[in-house]
Write a protein that holds these residues in place. Structure first.
Motif, PDB file in Angstrom:
ATOM      1  N   ALA A 253       0.830  -1.214   0.000  1.00 30.27           N
ATOM      2  CA  ALA A 253       0.000   0.000   0.000  1.00 30.27           C
ATOM      3  C   ALA A 253       0.861   1.260   0.000  1.00 30.27           C
ATOM      4  O   ALA A 253       0.499   2.275  -0.606  1.00 30.27           O
ATOM      5  N   GLU A 254       2.011   1.191   0.662  1.00 32.42           N
ATOM      6  CA  GLU A 254       2.899   2.351   0.728  1.00 32.42           C
ATOM      7  C   GLU A 254       3.482   2.718  -0.637  1.00 32.42           C
ATOM      8  O   GLU A 254       3.974   3.836  -0.819  1.00 32.42           O
ATOM      9  N   LEU A 255       3.395   1.799  -1.605  1.00 34.29           N
ATOM     10  CA  LEU A 255       3.889   2.086  -2.951  1.00 34.29           C
ATOM     11  C   LEU A 255       2.916   2.943  -3.755  1.00 34.29           C
ATOM     12  O   LEU A 255       3.248   3.388  -4.846  1.00 34.29           O
ATOM     13  N   GLY A 256       1.699   3.128  -3.226  1.00 33.18           N
ATOM     14  CA  GLY A 256       0.720   3.976  -3.906  1.00 33.18           C
ATOM     15  C   GLY A 256      -0.213   3.232  -4.838  1.00 33.18           C
ATOM     16  O   GLY A 256      -0.782   3.841  -5.760  1.00 33.18           O
ATOM     17  N   VAL A 257      -0.420   1.934  -4.590  1.00 36.63           N
ATOM     18  CA  VAL A 257      -1.331   1.159  -5.440  1.00 36.63           C
ATOM     19  C   VAL A 257      -2.770   1.585  -5.185  1.00 36.63           C
ATOM     20  O   VAL A 257      -3.095   2.188  -4.160  1.00 36.63           O
ATOM     21  N   ASP A 258      -3.641   1.222  -6.134  1.00 38.01           N
ATOM     22  CA  ASP A 258      -5.050   1.595  -6.027  1.00 38.01           C
ATOM     23  C   ASP A 258      -5.886   0.546  -5.311  1.00 38.01           C
ATOM     24  O   ASP A 258      -6.997   0.838  -4.859  1.00 38.01           O
ATOM     25  N   ALA A 259      -5.376  -0.678  -5.243  1.00 43.07           N
ATOM     26  CA  ALA A 259      -6.094  -1.761  -4.582  1.00 43.07           C
ATOM     27  C   ALA A 259      -5.093  -2.853  -4.231  1.00 43.07           C
ATOM     28  O   ALA A 259      -3.988  -2.914  -4.782  1.00 43.07           O
ATOM     29  N   ILE A 260      -5.488  -3.723  -3.324  1.00 38.65           N
ATOM     30  CA  ILE A 260      -4.701  -4.886  -2.937  1.00 38.65           C
ATOM     31  C   ILE A 260      -5.462  -6.131  -3.363  1.00 38.65           C
ATOM     32  O   ILE A 260      -6.673  -6.243  -3.124  1.00 38.65           O
ATOM     33  N   ARG A 261      -4.773  -7.056  -4.007  1.00 36.34           N
ATOM     34  CA  ARG A 261      -5.420  -8.313  -4.412  1.00 36.34           C
ATOM     35  C   ARG A 261      -4.739  -9.482  -3.718  1.00 36.34           C
ATOM     36  O   ARG A 261      -3.517  -9.545  -3.649  1.00 36.34           O
ATOM     37  N   ILE A 262      -5.531 -10.397  -3.195  1.00 38.09           N
ATOM     38  CA  ILE A 262      -5.007 -11.630  -2.611  1.00 38.09           C
ATOM     39  C   ILE A 262      -4.957 -12.671  -3.719  1.00 38.09           C
ATOM     40  O   ILE A 262      -5.992 -13.076  -4.258  1.00 38.09           O
ATOM     41  N   LYS A 263      -3.748 -13.091  -4.071  1.00 39.50           N
ATOM     42  CA  LYS A 263      -3.535 -14.013  -5.187  1.00 39.50           C
ATOM     43  C   LYS A 263      -3.332 -15.428  -4.640  1.00 39.50           C
ATOM     44  O   LYS A 263      -2.253 -15.775  -4.149  1.00 39.50           O
ATOM     45  N   ASP A 264      -4.359 -16.241  -4.763  1.00 39.73           N
ATOM     46  CA  ASP A 264      -4.350 -17.611  -4.248  1.00 39.73           C
ATOM     47  C   ASP A 264      -4.241 -18.571  -5.427  1.00 39.73           C
ATOM     48  O   ASP A 264      -5.217 -19.175  -5.868  1.00 39.73           O
ATOM     49  N   MET A 265      -3.030 -18.719  -5.966  1.00 44.61           N
ATOM     50  CA  MET A 265      -2.828 -19.446  -7.220  1.00 44.61           C
ATOM     51  C   MET A 265      -3.010 -20.953  -7.094  1.00 44.61           C
ATOM     52  O   MET A 265      -3.253 -21.631  -8.091  1.00 44.61           O
ATOM     53  N   ALA A 266      -2.886 -21.508  -5.888  1.00 48.09           N
ATOM     54  CA  ALA A 266      -3.027 -22.951  -5.720  1.00 48.09           C
ATOM     55  C   ALA A 266      -4.353 -23.339  -5.085  1.00 48.09           C
ATOM     56  O   ALA A 266      -4.589 -24.523  -4.812  1.00 48.09           O
ATOM     57  N   GLY A 267      -5.231 -22.365  -4.816  1.00 54.76           N
ATOM     58  CA  GLY A 267      -6.541 -22.679  -4.260  1.00 54.76           C
ATOM     59  C   GLY A 267      -6.498 -23.130  -2.808  1.00 54.76           C
ATOM     60  O   GLY A 267      -7.288 -23.971  -2.390  1.00 54.76           O
ATOM     61  N   LEU A 268      -5.608 -22.547  -2.028  1.00 51.94           N
ATOM     62  CA  LEU A 268      -5.399 -22.978  -0.643  1.00 51.94           C
ATOM     63  C   LEU A 268      -6.148 -22.140   0.382  1.00 51.94           C
ATOM     64  O   LEU A 268      -6.219 -22.510   1.554  1.00 51.94           O
ATOM     65  N   LEU A 269      -6.693 -21.012  -0.028  1.00 52.67           N
ATOM     66  CA  LEU A 269      -7.273 -20.051   0.913  1.00 52.67           C
ATOM     67  C   LEU A 269      -8.594 -20.560   1.474  1.00 52.67           C
ATOM     68  O   LEU A 269      -9.561 -20.769   0.742  1.00 52.67           O
ATOM     69  N   ALA A 270      -8.637 -20.756   2.785  1.00 53.96           N
ATOM     70  CA  ALA A 270      -9.854 -21.228   3.456  1.00 53.96           C
ATOM     71  C   ALA A 270     -10.772 -20.048   3.765  1.00 53.96           C
ATOM     72  O   ALA A 270     -10.305 -18.916   3.926  1.00 53.96           O
TER      73      ALA A 270
END
Length: 480
Positions: A175-192
């Motif tokens: 966020a400190e880099l000045g992005v407009d949004a944060i995305r959670i990238k769950d490439m292996a489908g592990l996020l419960a």
């Protein structure tokens, strides 16, 4: 006497949906072989569906366009952009890796982002395989300077060090880099689901930025995690049209639409148009069925243990079959978590999935753990890929000798005979990213690219190993 009632309308938070069909969907299920001729006819209708954006470029598509499809990736981007009047064009960018598999100098990163924006990219989604924020800085600043929308990715994985607080801290740095949004990238489908809720809520609280969810369906958790993430305040979700959804891809928008019916979250979507677009892609599936596999199209909770993304798992199966070594698959799957632990628990996303997977195969087929180290693993241990999430094992640190970082090729390093092949400014970038592919492509010498469905799947790394009196060739192929 009259009473005055104040009527307050119910206000629902509209979810911004990014459709991944023509990038991650086809990459996850059809080995990135979707041709532009099977995209252009449906773009006008997809533009009317109400999607916030179409993820249409980046990842492995740049490489695959030349290697397999005889398409110029820059031309592909321009043609897609021309077909969309309302919907944003979204791309996936690997930080300092851009769309390649190694680090590139800042001037190449800056020029690539500039040209990508000029050719049609509206939204850059930028990640680093190690969540090393230093590897994101130049790409983010370059994208912001040209006026693009930028989403910074937190790459999700599970390990003893990857806690909810860890991911929130990574998000705060991004966020400190000045992005407009944060995305959670769950490439292996592990996020419960519960973890999704806690991470989304924490990032929203600590950064104040919109949060997006990108989950693959590999383990069957994605739709559940989307629902809990939305409950926690997620504003973006990634979905695909159902013929290119589920399995190693994202959840289907049709399913999520039905699950949220009546909430108002997706009231802006035109489900009739979405169904028409899905019917179109259902009709083109037949052309690409040769690239499908059970490993990518089914739900496989074993990924919760070995964490290998579905596309990479399917390639391991194919490769081990070709070399009569399929019986060793279980050993490889058990070896992957050990190698990953010894490397400090890197998330298994390009290029780390290739490095960990290749070394695990080498360990198994040679019968000696780390008896032979691949060059990429040595460079990772040396820190050339960035800062590891955790501590690397002392055994590997002692085994790997110090070395000078590999030279990062820039524009001044392009040979004069190669420059004569360039017809546009973007060709220089194409060459720097993939010199071995770009030269025959730009010459029109397609024979050297060998676009064969069985023998060429994604980016191929070859290793020849001697076992007893026999030599076998091992291949590990790219997944992003």
């Amino acid at each position: 006497m009259y009473m005055t009632f104040l009527i307050i309308p119910l206000v629902y938070a509209l979810l911004k949906v990014i459709d991944t069909t023509i990038r991650d969907g086809q990459q996850s299920l059809f080995a990135t072989r979707l041709k532009i001729e099977d995209i252009l006819p449906v773009l006008e209708r997809m533009d009317q569906a109400g999607f916030y954006g179409l993820e249409a470029w980046g990842g492995a598509t740049f490489d695959a366009c030349m290697r397999y499809l005889n398409e110029d990736p820059w031309d592909r981007l321009r043609r897609i952009k021309r077909g969309l009047k309302r919907t944003k064009v979204v791309m996936l960018l690997r930080g300092k890796n851009l769309v390649g598999y190694k680090h590139y100098p800042d001037e190449v990163v800056e020029e690539f982002v500039k040209k990508a924006f000029e050719n049609g990219v509206d939204v850059f989604r930028i990640f680093d395989a190690l969540n090393d924020v230093n590897n994101l800085k130049k790409a983010v600043s370059s994208a912001k300077s040209v006026g693009a929308e930028v989403h910074g990715d937190v790459v999700y994985t599970t390990s003893p060090i990857h806690t909810v607080d860890h991911f929130i801290e990574v998000a705060k740095k991004i966020a400190e880099l000045g992005v407009d949004a944060i995305r959670i990238k769950d490439m292996a489908g592990l996020l419960a689901p519960r973890v999704a809720y806690d991470i989304v809520r924490g990032i929203r609280k600590e950064t104040g930025l919109p949060v997006g969810l990108h989950c693959h369906y590999t383990c069957g958790l994605a739709s559940l995690s989307y629902m809990k993430g939305i409950e926690a305040g997620a504003e973006f979700i990634d979905t695909a049209l159902f013929p290119f959804a589920f399995g190693a891809s994202q959840p289907a928008i049709e399913t999520i639409y039905e699950a949220l019916r009546g909430t108002g979250h997706l009231a802006h979507l035109n489900i009739e148009v979405i169904n028409e677009c899905a019917d179109f892609f259902e009709s083109v599936r037949e052309k690409y069925k040769g690239y499908t596999s059970d490993a990518t199209e089914r739900i496989d909770p074993r990924a919760l243990r070995h964490q290998i993304p579905g596309g990479m798992l399917s390639n391991l199966v194919v490769q081990l079959k070709e070399y009569n070594a399929l019986s060793k698959l279980d050993l490889v799957l058990k070896e992957v978590p050990i190698v990953r632990r010894d490397l400090g628990y890197p998330p298994l996303v390009t290029p780390m999935s290739q490095i960990v997977g290749t070394q695990a195969v080498m360990n198994v087929i040679t019968g000696s753990r780390y008896g032979m180290l691949i060059k990429e693993l040595e460079n990772y241990v040396r820190g050339f890929y960035g800062r590891p999430p955790g501590e690397i094992s002392r055994e590997l640190m002692d085994r790997v000798k110090p070395a000078v970082p590999p030279k990062e090729l820039s524009f001044k390093d392009i040979p004069e005979d190669v420059r004569t092949l360039f017809k546009k400014e973007e060709d220089a970038l194409t060459y720097l990213l993939f010199p071995q592919i770009a030269v025959p492509f730009l010459k029109g010498d397609l024979r050297t690219l060998q676009p064969n469905a069985k023998k060429n799947r994604k980016d191929i790394k070859w290793f020849r190993v001697k076992i007893g009196d026999e030599e076998i060739e091992v291949r590990i192929e790219s997944e992003s």
